[in-house]
Design an enzyme around this catalytic site. Structure first.
Site, short mmCIF file in Angstrom:
data_model
loop_
_atom_site.label_atom_id
_atom_site.label_comp_id
_atom_site.label_asym_id
_atom_site.label_seq_id
_atom_site.Cartn_x
_atom_site.Cartn_y
_atom_site.Cartn_z
N GLY A 127 19.21 9.50 -24.34
CA GLY A 127 18.90 10.44 -25.43
C GLY A 127 19.98 11.46 -25.68
N ALA A 128 21.20 11.18 -25.24
CA ALA A 128 22.27 12.17 -25.31
C ALA A 128 23.22 11.92 -26.47
CB ALA A 128 23.05 12.17 -23.99
N GLY A 129 22.96 10.90 -27.27
CA GLY A 129 23.88 10.59 -28.37
C GLY A 129 24.99 9.64 -27.93
N SER A 133 20.21 3.40 -25.91
CA SER A 133 19.27 2.38 -26.41
C SER A 133 20.03 1.17 -26.94
CB SER A 133 18.33 2.95 -27.46
OG SER A 133 19.04 3.60 -28.47
N GLU A 165 15.87 -2.32 -33.26
CA GLU A 165 15.68 -0.87 -33.24
C GLU A 165 15.02 -0.40 -34.54
OE1 GLU A 165 18.39 1.29 -31.08
OE2 GLU A 165 17.66 3.22 -31.75
N ASP A 177 26.31 1.64 -33.42
CA ASP A 177 26.15 1.65 -31.96
C ASP A 177 26.13 0.24 -31.39
OD1 ASP A 177 25.80 4.25 -32.69
OD2 ASP A 177 23.66 4.31 -32.27
C1 GLA Z 1 22.91 7.50 -34.53
C2 GLA Z 1 22.71 6.15 -35.18
C3 GLA Z 1 24.02 5.60 -35.74
C4 GLA Z 1 24.71 6.63 -36.62
C5 GLA Z 1 24.79 7.99 -35.93
C6 GLA Z 1 25.32 9.07 -36.81
O1 GLA Z 1 23.72 7.36 -33.40
O2 GLA Z 1 22.18 5.24 -34.25
O3 GLA Z 1 23.77 4.40 -36.43
O4 GLA Z 1 24.08 6.73 -37.86
O5 GLA Z 1 23.51 8.41 -35.46
O6 GLA Z 1 26.66 8.83 -37.13
#
Ligand code: GLA
Length: 386
Positions: A127-129, A133, A165, A177
């Site tokens: 969940g940290a960006g 996932s 997803e 991602d």
């Molecule tokens: C999340 C989403 C990506 C992208 C970013 C923002 O990580 O999973 O697809 O949209 O936000 O750049």
């Protein structure tokens, strides 16, 4: 520097396999998380992103089985997922929805699956960006492909994982991602054109480190705010008669500025300018100009904060703490925003000193503890010898 823990993730996956399934795993799968250097909230606008796969990953130790069932143990949080294929139903542990979602999406794409049992572990902060996932989804897809003998087609598999997803888990993410977790190249970032899905590797300049700065905050509002941003971007494109903001220029926006709402205008301005920044940053890195790339990252953060409004006080604080260090070339929030991580480009030499300075600065501004990871650009998902 903050390290993943006492035992490395592949060992934890293999040990959990031995403990839960008995015997030895036949296969070990690795799928990396990612950090996005620049090009944020552009992927779902058919724009440009510049992420790299990182040396933190989801790992699955597994063994094929004759029965058409999948059983997965979670080494890190305990719990077991067990389901039959091809009739897949919701329910069970939350992390299991990513596994079942990929199975469902593979079947929807026309693939015939085979059963397996395995154990999953990972060291991508959740969940940290950093796309924990997507890493799990891609690891599961790679595992299914290996067990069922499916061709590993990178673009098709990225779309299948994204669909899991979007349509099974219900998170409306773009393609970035999953694509970088599959297509990652060691030592390189990837400039991805999210319209054509063309991927161009971009070497990272020598003497510069990519450092991930985790604020320790996780924001629940991210999903609804993300969806709202997507809709605002679509509205802006529709209003301008464009298929997506990819086809819009700053000049188009200036012409329409009085007709668009002030908020929609700012959202669109971020995306249009960010596409240009991502392309310029890729060019700068290619010619070894990390200073220019860092300046573009700073501008990206300002735009994400002011125009796209996806930053947070903690993200602003950690970016400020990072930029106050003399070795920092640029810093910005990374991923969807609202919490999670920032990313900095930092001159190598005294990375420990940089990390200590950021921790102290962030603590004095927020009272919180930062976690700091120097990340190497890793290769994409693969089968690893057991
Ligand atoms: C999340 C989403 C990506 C992208 C970013 C923002 O990580 O999973 O697809 O949209 O936000 O750049």
């Amino acid at each position: 520097m903050d390290s993943p823990g006492p035992r490395a993730a592949p060992d934890r996956a293999a040990d959990a396999f031995r403990a839960q399934c008995g015997g030895e795993p036949a296969l070990l799968v690795r799928a990396p998380g990612r950090v996005n250097l620049i090009g944020e909230h552009t992927d779902y606008n058919e724009g440009f992103v510049l992420p790299m796969a990182i040396d933190r990953a989801a790992w699955i130790a597994l063994r094929p089985r004759v029965e058409r069932r999948v059983t997965v143990h979670a080494a890190d949080f305990g719990g077991t997922l067990d389901f039959a294929i091809p009739t897949i139903e919701k329910g069970g542990p939350a992390w299991g929805e990513y596994v079942k979602g990929v199975a469902w999406s593979l079947i929807e794409a026309g693939h015939t699956l085979a059963g397996w049992e395995g154990a999953v572990a990972g060291d991508v902060p959740i969940g940290a960006g950093l796309s924990s996932s997507a890493a799990l989804e891609v690891a599961v897809a790679r595992g299914f492909a290996a067990v069922a003998g499916l061709a590993w087609e990178p673009l098709a598999m990225a779309r299948i994982a994204q669909r899991a997803e979007n349509d099974w888990v219900g998170v409306p993410c773009g393609i970035m991602d999953q694509l970088v977790s599959i297509g990652g190249v060691a030592g390189q970032a990837l400039l991805i054109d999210c319209r054509t899905l063309e991927i161009s590797p971009v070497p990272l300049p020598a003497g510069v480190a990519v450092v991930v700065l985790d604020t320790g905050t996780r924001r629940g509002v991210a999903a609804s705010a993300y969806q709202e941003r997507r809709e605002q971007c679509q509205q802006a494109a529709r209003f301008l008669g464009a298929a997506s903001l990819r086809d819009v220029t700053l000049r188009d926006l200036a012409r329409a500025s009085t007709a668009l709402s002030e908020t929609t205008l700012r959202r669109a301005r971020h995306v249009v300018a960010e596409n240009e920044r991502a392309r310029l940053a890729a060019e700068a890195l290619r010619r070894g100009d990390a200073i220019e790339a860092g300046l573009l990252m700073n501008a990206s953060h300002a735009s994400l904060k002011e125009d796209f409004e996806v930053s947070s006080p903690e993200l602003d604080a950690i970016v400020a703490a990072s930029r106050s260090r003399p070795d920092c070339l640029g810093a910005r929030l990374t991923g969807a925003g609202f919490g999670g991580c920032a990313v900095a480009l930092v001159r190598e030499g005294d990375l420990e000193g940089f990390a200590t300075g950021v921790r102290e600065g962030y603590r004095s501004m927020t009272g919180r503890e930062a976690r700091i990871y120097v990340c190497a650009a890793a290769a994409g998902a693969e089968l690893v010898p057991v």
